[in-house]
Motif scaffolding. Structure first.
Motif, PDB file in Angstrom:
ATOM      1  N   LYS A   6      -3.522  15.729  15.193  1.00 35.03           N
ATOM      2  CA  LYS A   6      -4.086  14.391  15.366  1.00 35.03           C
ATOM      3  C   LYS A   6      -5.116  14.028  14.299  1.00 35.03           C
ATOM      4  O   LYS A   6      -5.447  12.863  14.129  1.00 35.03           O
ATOM      5  CB  LYS A   6      -4.715  14.259  16.754  1.00 35.03           C
ATOM      6  CG  LYS A   6      -3.707  14.167  17.888  1.00 35.03           C
ATOM      7  CD  LYS A   6      -4.400  13.850  19.199  1.00 35.03           C
ATOM      8  CE  LYS A   6      -3.405  13.624  20.315  1.00 35.03           C
ATOM      9  NZ  LYS A   6      -4.050  13.242  21.589  1.00 35.03           N
ATOM     10  N   ARG A   7      -5.618  15.019  13.583  1.00 36.12           N
ATOM     11  CA  ARG A   7      -6.624  14.750  12.561  1.00 36.12           C
ATOM     12  C   ARG A   7      -6.065  14.706  11.147  1.00 36.12           C
ATOM     13  O   ARG A   7      -6.797  14.393  10.210  1.00 36.12           O
ATOM     14  CB  ARG A   7      -7.733  15.804  12.619  1.00 36.12           C
ATOM     15  CG  ARG A   7      -8.519  15.791  13.911  1.00 36.12           C
ATOM     16  CD  ARG A   7      -9.645  16.811  13.872  1.00 36.12           C
ATOM     17  NE  ARG A   7     -10.426  16.791  15.105  1.00 36.12           N
ATOM     18  CZ  ARG A   7     -11.485  17.570  15.322  1.00 36.12           C
ATOM     19  NH1 ARG A   7     -11.876  18.417  14.387  1.00 36.12           N
ATOM     20  NH2 ARG A   7     -12.137  17.501  16.469  1.00 36.12           N
ATOM     21  N   GLY A   8      -4.758  15.073  10.981  1.00 41.03           N
ATOM     22  CA  GLY A   8      -4.364  15.163   9.590  1.00 41.03           C
ATOM     23  C   GLY A   8      -2.914  15.075   9.212  1.00 41.03           C
ATOM     24  O   GLY A   8      -2.607  14.800   8.063  1.00 41.03           O
ATOM     25  N   GLY A   9      -1.962  15.324  10.121  1.00 43.86           N
ATOM     26  CA  GLY A   9      -0.585  15.277   9.655  1.00 43.86           C
ATOM     27  C   GLY A   9       0.424  15.861  10.617  1.00 43.86           C
ATOM     28  O   GLY A   9       0.180  15.987  11.819  1.00 43.86           O
ATOM     29  N   GLN A  51       0.990   6.315  13.748  1.00 41.38           N
ATOM     30  CA  GLN A  51      -0.008   6.600  12.714  1.00 41.38           C
ATOM     31  C   GLN A  51      -1.276   5.806  13.039  1.00 41.38           C
ATOM     32  O   GLN A  51      -1.315   4.587  12.908  1.00 41.38           O
ATOM     33  CB  GLN A  51       0.555   6.217  11.342  1.00 41.38           C
ATOM     34  CG  GLN A  51       0.158   7.109  10.194  1.00 41.38           C
ATOM     35  CD  GLN A  51      -1.290   6.935   9.753  1.00 41.38           C
ATOM     36  OE1 GLN A  51      -2.070   6.217  10.351  1.00 41.38           O
ATOM     37  NE2 GLN A  51      -1.651   7.604   8.677  1.00 41.38           N
ATOM     38  N   ARG A  52      -2.338   6.515  13.458  1.00 46.88           N
ATOM     39  CA  ARG A  52      -3.521   5.851  13.985  1.00 46.88           C
ATOM     40  C   ARG A  52      -4.452   5.320  12.894  1.00 46.88           C
ATOM     41  O   ARG A  52      -5.274   4.437  13.168  1.00 46.88           O
ATOM     42  CB  ARG A  52      -4.275   6.797  14.928  1.00 46.88           C
ATOM     43  CG  ARG A  52      -3.449   7.204  16.141  1.00 46.88           C
ATOM     44  CD  ARG A  52      -4.233   8.036  17.118  1.00 46.88           C
ATOM     45  NE  ARG A  52      -5.237   7.229  17.801  1.00 46.88           N
ATOM     46  CZ  ARG A  52      -6.133   7.740  18.653  1.00 46.88           C
ATOM     47  NH1 ARG A  52      -6.148   9.048  18.890  1.00 46.88           N
ATOM     48  NH2 ARG A  52      -7.008   6.965  19.233  1.00 46.88           N
ATOM     49  N   ASP A  53      -4.354   5.842  11.687  1.00 42.85           N
ATOM     50  CA  ASP A  53      -5.181   5.298  10.597  1.00 42.85           C
ATOM     51  C   ASP A  53      -4.760   3.880  10.241  1.00 42.85           C
ATOM     52  O   ASP A  53      -5.595   3.047   9.879  1.00 42.85           O
ATOM     53  CB  ASP A  53      -5.070   6.173   9.345  1.00 42.85           C
ATOM     54  CG  ASP A  53      -5.703   7.535   9.532  1.00 42.85           C
ATOM     55  OD1 ASP A  53      -6.768   7.615  10.175  1.00 42.85           O
ATOM     56  OD2 ASP A  53      -5.126   8.521   9.046  1.00 42.85           O
ATOM     57  N   HIS A  54      -3.451   3.610  10.338  1.00 38.45           N
ATOM     58  CA  HIS A  54      -2.911   2.314   9.896  1.00 38.45           C
ATOM     59  C   HIS A  54      -2.339   1.473  11.040  1.00 38.45           C
ATOM     60  O   HIS A  54      -1.820   0.394  10.794  1.00 38.45           O
ATOM     61  CB  HIS A  54      -1.805   2.541   8.857  1.00 38.45           C
ATOM     62  CG  HIS A  54      -2.213   3.404   7.713  1.00 38.45           C
ATOM     63  ND1 HIS A  54      -1.328   4.223   7.041  1.00 38.45           N
ATOM     64  CD2 HIS A  54      -3.416   3.567   7.119  1.00 38.45           C
ATOM     65  CE1 HIS A  54      -1.971   4.876   6.081  1.00 38.45           C
ATOM     66  NE2 HIS A  54      -3.237   4.491   6.105  1.00 38.45           N
ATOM     67  N   ASN A  55      -2.409   1.980  12.286  1.00 41.27           N
ATOM     68  CA  ASN A  55      -1.750   1.301  13.410  1.00 41.27           C
ATOM     69  C   ASN A  55      -0.290   1.001  13.067  1.00 41.27           C
ATOM     70  O   ASN A  55       0.209  -0.121  13.260  1.00 41.27           O
ATOM     71  CB  ASN A  55      -2.491   0.023  13.793  1.00 41.27           C
ATOM     72  CG  ASN A  55      -3.782   0.315  14.534  1.00 41.27           C
ATOM     73  OD1 ASN A  55      -3.799   1.116  15.465  1.00 41.27           O
ATOM     74  ND2 ASN A  55      -4.873  -0.296  14.096  1.00 41.27           N
ATOM     75  N   LEU A  79      -0.285  -3.711  17.003  1.00 40.26           N
ATOM     76  CA  LEU A  79      -1.205  -3.063  17.930  1.00 40.26           C
ATOM     77  C   LEU A  79      -2.561  -2.833  17.260  1.00 40.26           C
ATOM     78  O   LEU A  79      -2.654  -2.632  16.055  1.00 40.26           O
ATOM     79  CB  LEU A  79      -0.623  -1.744  18.414  1.00 40.26           C
ATOM     80  CG  LEU A  79       0.730  -1.855  19.145  1.00 40.26           C
ATOM     81  CD1 LEU A  79       1.227  -0.479  19.552  1.00 40.26           C
ATOM     82  CD2 LEU A  79       0.621  -2.773  20.357  1.00 40.26           C
ATOM     83  N   GLN A  80      -3.603  -2.834  18.079  1.00 38.30           N
ATOM     84  CA  GLN A  80      -4.960  -2.662  17.575  1.00 38.30           C
ATOM     85  C   GLN A  80      -5.420  -1.206  17.598  1.00 38.30           C
ATOM     86  O   GLN A  80      -6.263  -0.796  16.805  1.00 38.30           O
ATOM     87  CB  GLN A  80      -5.935  -3.515  18.408  1.00 38.30           C
ATOM     88  CG  GLN A  80      -5.637  -4.998  18.357  1.00 38.30           C
ATOM     89  CD  GLN A  80      -5.679  -5.547  16.939  1.00 38.30           C
ATOM     90  OE1 GLN A  80      -6.658  -5.355  16.213  1.00 38.30           O
ATOM     91  NE2 GLN A  80      -4.612  -6.227  16.529  1.00 38.30           N
ATOM     92  N   ASN A  81      -4.878  -0.409  18.536  1.00 35.80           N
ATOM     93  CA  ASN A  81      -5.260   1.004  18.648  1.00 35.80           C
ATOM     94  C   ASN A  81      -4.031   1.790  19.077  1.00 35.80           C
ATOM     95  O   ASN A  81      -3.899   2.203  20.224  1.00 35.80           O
ATOM     96  CB  ASN A  81      -6.403   1.177  19.643  1.00 35.80           C
ATOM     97  CG  ASN A  81      -7.003   2.566  19.589  1.00 35.80           C
ATOM     98  OD1 ASN A  81      -6.754   3.337  18.657  1.00 35.80           O
ATOM     99  ND2 ASN A  81      -7.794   2.906  20.587  1.00 35.80           N
ATOM    100  N   ILE A  82      -3.123   2.008  18.133  1.00 38.16           N
ATOM    101  CA  ILE A  82      -1.842   2.639  18.426  1.00 38.16           C
ATOM    102  C   ILE A  82      -2.062   4.050  18.978  1.00 38.16           C
ATOM    103  O   ILE A  82      -3.012   4.736  18.605  1.00 38.16           O
ATOM    104  CB  ILE A  82      -0.970   2.667  17.155  1.00 38.16           C
ATOM    105  CG1 ILE A  82       0.509   2.838  17.501  1.00 38.16           C
ATOM    106  CG2 ILE A  82      -1.444   3.715  16.175  1.00 38.16           C
ATOM    107  CD1 ILE A  82       1.436   2.601  16.328  1.00 38.16           C
ATOM    108  N   TYR A  83      -1.166   4.478  19.878  1.00 36.96           N
ATOM    109  CA  TYR A  83      -1.429   5.737  20.580  1.00 36.96           C
ATOM    110  C   TYR A  83      -0.129   6.519  20.780  1.00 36.96           C
ATOM    111  O   TYR A  83       0.303   7.257  19.922  1.00 36.96           O
ATOM    112  CB  TYR A  83      -2.134   5.429  21.903  1.00 36.96           C
ATOM    113  CG  TYR A  83      -3.019   6.515  22.425  1.00 36.96           C
ATOM    114  CD1 TYR A  83      -3.910   7.182  21.590  1.00 36.96           C
ATOM    115  CD2 TYR A  83      -3.002   6.868  23.770  1.00 36.96           C
ATOM    116  CE1 TYR A  83      -4.741   8.177  22.071  1.00 36.96           C
ATOM    117  CE2 TYR A  83      -3.825   7.858  24.271  1.00 36.96           C
ATOM    118  CZ  TYR A  83      -4.699   8.517  23.423  1.00 36.96           C
ATOM    119  OH  TYR A  83      -5.517   9.500  23.918  1.00 36.96           O
TER     120      TYR A  83
END
Length: 285
Positions: A6-9, A51-55, A79-83
């Protein structure tokens, strides 16, 4: 085995648990796969992650011969906060369901065109509170969605279907919040829905068809002979019924371990032979 960091790839593992690739593509949350997608003149398997950095949705091609994974593009979402994310395939059409922490779900139709993967909006709906895990049954057309503090719902995965949520299970029964990963096991004799019951570090198994009868729950515990600890605080999980040989001849279950204790180390993934699950819960296979 594809596992998200979740933090990198995205990490790629073999059945022995050895990391074969690591793709540093940013904060990706959920990943899913569907097979036999045409890409650049050949047939590949397609993996999609949130991809949470770019939604955005980020796409990966998996070479069916070598297993090599390559990034092949991204598509924006609204989306504003993709999950959370899961995929669905029907009648040679491929879709992605992706959600937002506010409960919104969006369904996209995926296609390859001119060496690009495109995502076309086809449907949306909203749950009352935060979701994450979901899984679609390509055979029955059912979509299962988890609402972390409330339970699991089922609805049609068809892009033109009305949104009619049917309760599968509620938190407070076998499930203890948060409801996290969801997966499907397709056996010769029966199909099962597996859910991560994060609040009590367990996994719950239901029939994958209505009335979604509870078949039992279990925990993954220490294997002292192999010096492998159990699993706890599981977010994501995956199940596959394919005969992969050896211990995996009846399929495999992979769970994220959020509290790795032997040795004290980073979070990792635990592999469990499905045969062990079936024998523990006396499941038909």
């Amino acid at each position: 085995i594809l596992g998200t960091d979740k933090r990198g790839g995205l990490a790629v593992y073999n059945l022995a648990g050895k990391e074969k690739q690591y793709l540093p593509v940013g904060r990706i949350n959920n990943v899913d796969i569907r097979s036999k997608i045409k890409w650049e003149g050949k047939v590949v398997d397609l993996a999609v992650a949130s991809q949470r950095d770019h939604n955005s949705l980020i796409f990966f091609a998996i070479d069916r011969a070598s297993g090599a994974v390559a990034t092949i593009g991204e598509a924006d979402t609204n989306l504003q906060n993709i999950y959370g994310l899961c995929m669905y395939q029907h009648d040679q059409q491929t879709y992605a369901f992706v959600n937002d922490t506010d409960g919104t779900y969006v369904q996209y139709h995926l296609a390859t065109d001119k060496q690009a993967v495109t995502a076309k909006f086809v449907r949306s709906f909203k749950l009352a509170s935060q979701p994450e895990g979901c899984v679609a049954d390509d055979a029955t057309g059912q979509l299962f969605v988890g609402e972390e503090n409330l339970g699991i719902w089922a609805l049609s995965a068809a892009p033109d279907a009305a949104v009619n949520l049917q309760k599968v299970a509620s938190v407070g029964e076998a499930l203890v919040a948060d409801v996290e990963g969801l997966a499907l096991y397709h056996g010769k004799a029966a199909d099962y829905l597996v859910a991560s019951s994060q609040g009590d570090n367990s996994y719950v198994v239901f029939d994958a068809t209505a009335p979604y009868q509870l078949r039992g729950k279990f925990r993954v515990v220490l294997n002292p002979q192999a010096d492998i600890d159990g699993s706890a605080e599981t977010d994501g999980l995956a199940v596959n019924s394919t005969n992969l040989g050896g211990a995996w001849s009846s399929g495999i279950m992979v769970v994220q371990d959020g509290r790795n204790r032997l040795p004290e180390a980073n979070q990792n993934f635990k592999y469990i032979p499905w045969q062990t699950v079936a024998e523990t819960l006396q499941l038909a296979q």
